[in-house]
Design a protein around this motif. Structure first.
Motif, PDB file in Angstrom:
ATOM      1  N   ILE A   1      78.095  47.021  18.820  1.00  0.00           N
ATOM      2  CA  ILE A   1      77.775  46.620  17.448  1.00  0.00           C
ATOM      3  C   ILE A   1      76.976  45.222  17.202  1.00  0.00           C
ATOM      4  O   ILE A   1      77.246  44.593  18.259  1.00  0.00           O
ATOM      5  N   GLY A   2      76.283  45.310  16.393  1.00  0.00           N
ATOM      6  CA  GLY A   2      75.596  44.021  16.155  1.00  0.00           C
ATOM      7  C   GLY A   2      74.690  43.621  17.280  1.00  0.00           C
ATOM      8  O   GLY A   2      73.625  44.127  17.753  1.00  0.00           O
ATOM      9  N   ALA A   3      74.883  42.372  17.717  1.00  0.00           N
ATOM     10  CA  ALA A   3      74.075  41.682  18.779  1.00  0.00           C
ATOM     11  C   ALA A   3      74.159  42.571  20.091  1.00  0.00           C
ATOM     12  O   ALA A   3      73.456  42.347  20.946  1.00  0.00           O
ATOM     13  N   ALA A   4      75.453  43.330  20.339  1.00  0.00           N
ATOM     14  CA  ALA A   4      75.302  43.967  21.607  1.00  0.00           C
ATOM     15  C   ALA A   4      74.326  45.123  21.576  1.00  0.00           C
ATOM     16  O   ALA A   4      73.561  45.340  22.823  1.00  0.00           O
ATOM     17  N   LYS A   5      73.806  45.609  20.450  1.00  0.00           N
ATOM     18  CA  LYS A   5      72.315  46.525  20.484  1.00  0.00           C
ATOM     19  C   LYS A   5      71.283  45.856  21.056  1.00  0.00           C
ATOM     20  O   LYS A   5      70.505  46.371  21.596  1.00  0.00           O
ATOM     21  N   GLY A   6      71.338  44.471  20.385  1.00  0.00           N
ATOM     22  CA  GLY A   6      69.944  43.770  20.950  1.00  0.00           C
ATOM     23  C   GLY A   6      70.021  43.535  22.343  1.00  0.00           C
ATOM     24  O   GLY A   6      68.957  43.464  23.197  1.00  0.00           O
ATOM     25  N   ARG A   7      71.187  43.008  23.043  1.00  0.00           N
ATOM     26  CA  ARG A   7      71.337  42.894  24.525  1.00  0.00           C
ATOM     27  C   ARG A   7      70.970  44.199  25.189  1.00  0.00           C
ATOM     28  O   ARG A   7      70.341  44.148  26.266  1.00  0.00           O
ATOM     29  N   VAL A   8      71.567  45.330  24.571  1.00  0.00           N
ATOM     30  CA  VAL A   8      71.212  46.631  25.390  1.00  0.00           C
ATOM     31  C   VAL A   8      69.520  46.795  25.511  1.00  0.00           C
ATOM     32  O   VAL A   8      69.007  47.266  26.614  1.00  0.00           O
ATOM     33  N   ALA A   9      68.907  46.462  24.464  1.00  0.00           N
ATOM     34  CA  ALA A   9      67.479  46.621  24.463  1.00  0.00           C
ATOM     35  C   ALA A   9      66.955  45.769  25.665  1.00  0.00           C
ATOM     36  O   ALA A   9      65.960  46.320  26.293  1.00  0.00           O
ATOM     37  N   HIS A  10      67.391  44.410  25.733  1.00  0.00           N
ATOM     38  CA  HIS A  10      67.027  43.747  26.718  1.00  0.00           C
ATOM     39  C   HIS A  10      67.157  44.256  28.093  1.00  0.00           C
ATOM     40  O   HIS A  10      66.214  44.110  28.979  1.00  0.00           O
TER      41      HIS A  10
END
Length: 230
Positions: free
Chosen positions: A153-162
């Motif tokens: 959820i949320g910020a975790a999705k951005g971390r997955v992209a990285h």
């Protein structure tokens, strides 16, 4: 332009529904539960959301409904659910066409969602996605414990992209991402080519300010959001 990796949210971005809730309803009926069981469980989620419980905690509460369930059985029910939903028109046509074009160009597709394997695996197979990264339930001796590792959820999705870009040796500036809701902001902001799907007011306001591409979807192609919690 060819993209190094294409990331995409799933619910109401690639498909028209909230997969977790539609699957829960299907699963309960498959298990022979009374019709009111679904409404009772969703009511618990709704009351938590209305009282201000954070989205990531709401996500955790959802998976406690499956405590003790066999992972293999859930996967099988997920395939049946996907077939059932597909008969009703599961995909958002505009996004599906875009993903088909990416797949045809040989661009890897990574689905990122708060949903889980029962829903995501058949969607990934159908769309030709390289990976489907969702909330991961804890499984012991083949059964779900009711707990999860990290709510996607949320910020975790951005971390997955990285992380995914690093694994593939890709430059995020050369990646694209699709999302429909303000909670997808971290995912969209991580890449060089974000695409906002649909008409979420908060996300579209940000897109207009940032100059992001928008992908309108046809009237009636996405269901009204029954819950904005996950």
């Amino acid at each position: 332009m060819t993209y190094a990796v294409v990331f995409s949210d799933v619910d109401e971005t690639v498909i028209r529904t909230k997969s977790m809730f539609r699957f829960l309803e299907f699963y309960l009926a498959h298990r022979g539960e009374p019709a009111g069981t679904y409404e009772r469980l969703v009511g618990e989620i709704r009351r938590g959301a209305d009282s201000g419980v954070p989205r990531h905690e709401i996500n955790r509460r959802y998976y406690r409904f499956y405590a003790g369930e066999e992972a293999d059985r859930l996967a099988a029910v997920g395939r049946d659910w996907f077939a059932h939903e597909s008969e009703r028109g599961l995909f958002v046509p505009e996004t599906r066409r875009a993903l088909d074009a990416h797949a045809a160009a040989g661009e890897p597709i990574v689905l990122v969602s708060g949903s889980f394997f029962a829903c995501l695996d058949p969607i990934a197979e159908e769309t030709g996605a390289t990976w489907a990264i969702g909330t991961r339930p804890v499984i012991r001796r083949g059964r779900l414990t009711g707990e999860v590792l990290v709510p996607m959820i949320g910020a975790a999705k951005g971390r997955v992209a990285h992380v995914a870009a690093a694994v593939r040796g890709a430059d995020l500036a050369e990646c694209a991402a699709y999302g429909d809701h303000i909670s997808d902001l971290d995912l969209l902001g991580a890449v060089g080519h974000p695409v906002v799907v649909g008409a979420d007011p908060g996300l579209n306001a940000h897109a207009d300010q940032a100059g992001w591409r928008r992908l309108p979807i046809g009237d009636g192609e996405a269901e009204l959001r029954e819950l904005e919690t996950i």
